[in-house]
Every structure is written in C-alpha cells, then in structure tokens.
Design a protein around this motif. Structure first.
Motif, mmCIF file in Angstrom:
data_model
loop_
_atom_site.group_PDB
_atom_site.id
_atom_site.type_symbol
_atom_site.label_atom_id
_atom_site.label_comp_id
_atom_site.label_asym_id
_atom_site.label_seq_id
_atom_site.Cartn_x
_atom_site.Cartn_y
_atom_site.Cartn_z
ATOM 1 N N ASP A 180 12.720 63.624 -49.903
ATOM 2 C CA ASP A 180 13.424 63.459 -48.619
ATOM 3 C C ASP A 180 14.931 63.657 -48.800
ATOM 4 O O ASP A 180 15.566 64.378 -48.023
ATOM 5 N N ARG A 181 15.495 63.010 -49.815
ATOM 6 C CA ARG A 181 16.951 63.119 -50.037
ATOM 7 C C ARG A 181 17.364 64.537 -50.394
ATOM 8 O O ARG A 181 18.370 65.059 -49.894
ATOM 9 N N LEU A 182 16.590 65.198 -51.262
ATOM 10 C CA LEU A 182 16.922 66.567 -51.644
ATOM 11 C C LEU A 182 16.791 67.519 -50.461
ATOM 12 O O LEU A 182 17.602 68.433 -50.294
ATOM 13 N N GLN B 150 17.148 66.645 -47.240
ATOM 14 C CA GLN B 150 18.252 66.338 -46.327
ATOM 15 C C GLN B 150 19.553 66.983 -46.777
ATOM 16 O O GLN B 150 20.390 67.352 -45.955
ATOM 17 N N ARG B 151 19.736 67.124 -48.084
ATOM 18 C CA ARG B 151 20.954 67.744 -48.626
ATOM 19 C C ARG B 151 20.860 69.268 -48.673
ATOM 20 O O ARG B 151 21.782 69.943 -49.120
ATOM 21 N N GLY B 152 19.731 69.809 -48.230
ATOM 22 C CA GLY B 152 19.563 71.260 -48.202
ATOM 23 C C GLY B 152 19.282 71.879 -49.556
ATOM 24 O O GLY B 152 19.488 73.075 -49.751
ATOM 25 N N LEU B 153 18.782 71.075 -50.491
ATOM 26 C CA LEU B 153 18.516 71.571 -51.840
ATOM 27 C C LEU B 153 17.051 71.903 -52.077
ATOM 28 O O LEU B 153 16.708 72.527 -53.090
ATOM 29 N N LEU B 154 16.197 71.507 -51.153
ATOM 30 C CA LEU B 154 14.761 71.644 -51.349
ATOM 31 C C LEU B 154 14.099 71.894 -50.006
ATOM 32 O O LEU B 154 14.556 71.378 -48.974
ATOM 33 N N ALA B 155 13.022 72.664 -50.007
ATOM 34 C CA ALA B 155 12.235 72.894 -48.798
ATOM 35 C C ALA B 155 10.777 72.554 -49.091
ATOM 36 O O ALA B 155 10.278 72.828 -50.186
#
Length: 130
Positions: A67-69, A71-76
């Motif tokens: 979820d955090r990754l 939200q930071r745009g680092l993961l889909a």
C-alpha cells in the motif's frame, strides 16, 4: 546457535547501513527489501504470494508495505493475466529506478567482502534455507 546470532547481527547491521545510505528515499527496511526483491527478478514482476515468500513477511504486513509503495508511485498492482484471483506487483518506472539504486547499494556493501567470503556465506545461507 552462534551462527544464527551472527546472521541476525549481520542482517541488522546491513539493514541499518542500507537505510542510512538510502535515507533520502524515505523508505523503511521492509520497503527497501520489497523493491530490491522485485528489482532483482528478471522480469521485475511477482505475485503477492511470491513476493511475500521472498521477503519472509506476513500477508498483513506485506499488504501495508505494498500500500505504501503504491501510494508513493513506486509500485503497481494488477490482476494476473491468467488467474484473476491472483494479483501481481511490478515497480513503476520510478520504482524500477529506486530498485536499481537499492540493488547498487547492496552490491557496494557486498564488494567489501572477498569473493571467497561471499561464496562461503552464500553456501551457508543456501544450506540454512533447505
């Protein structure tokens, strides 16, 4: 038992070093670990279950990390192409750049060891993982 204590100490020291070295990213050790594991995969894609097994985290903990990754745009996250019940995760373009930086920091740390030490530690860890 002493070997396992040394392994715990080395893990703690390594995570501390990486977190300090990559502090500008603002990522927790668990988030660094998740992105590094994705970045180390040939296709940089994993199911949530595969990533959970790789990082050794509990499913609820992994959900928070993802979820955090995300939200930071680092993961889909997206549906698995052949199994709609399964979710796959992949780094975004920015996440891939961050993962490469994490893996580079890990490689720099590993280069502090002799090739013989790397092989000995690798062999011991493979034995413990069986």
């Amino acid at each position: 038992m002493v070997l396992l204590l040394e392994l715990q100490r080395a893990t703690h020291a390594t995570l501390h070093h990486l977190t300090a070295h990559l502090a500008d990213l603002g990522l927790s050790p668990s988030e660094l670990n998740a992105l590094a594991n994705l970045g180390a995969r040939a296709d940089a894609v994993a199911t949530v279950s595969e990533l959970g097994a790789a990082i050794g985290g509990r499913p609820t903990t992994l959900t928070g990390i993802l979820d955090r990754l995300e939200q930071r745009g680092l993961l889909a996250r997206e549906p698995h192409p052949r199994d709609r019940r399964t979710v796959v995760v992949r780094p975004t373009a920015e996440g891939a750049r961050v993962a490469a930086r994490i893996l580079d920091a890990m490689a720099q740390l590993e280069r502090r060891l002799t090739p013989e030490a790397v092989e000995a530690v690798s062999a011991a860890l493979r034995e413990l993982s069986r």
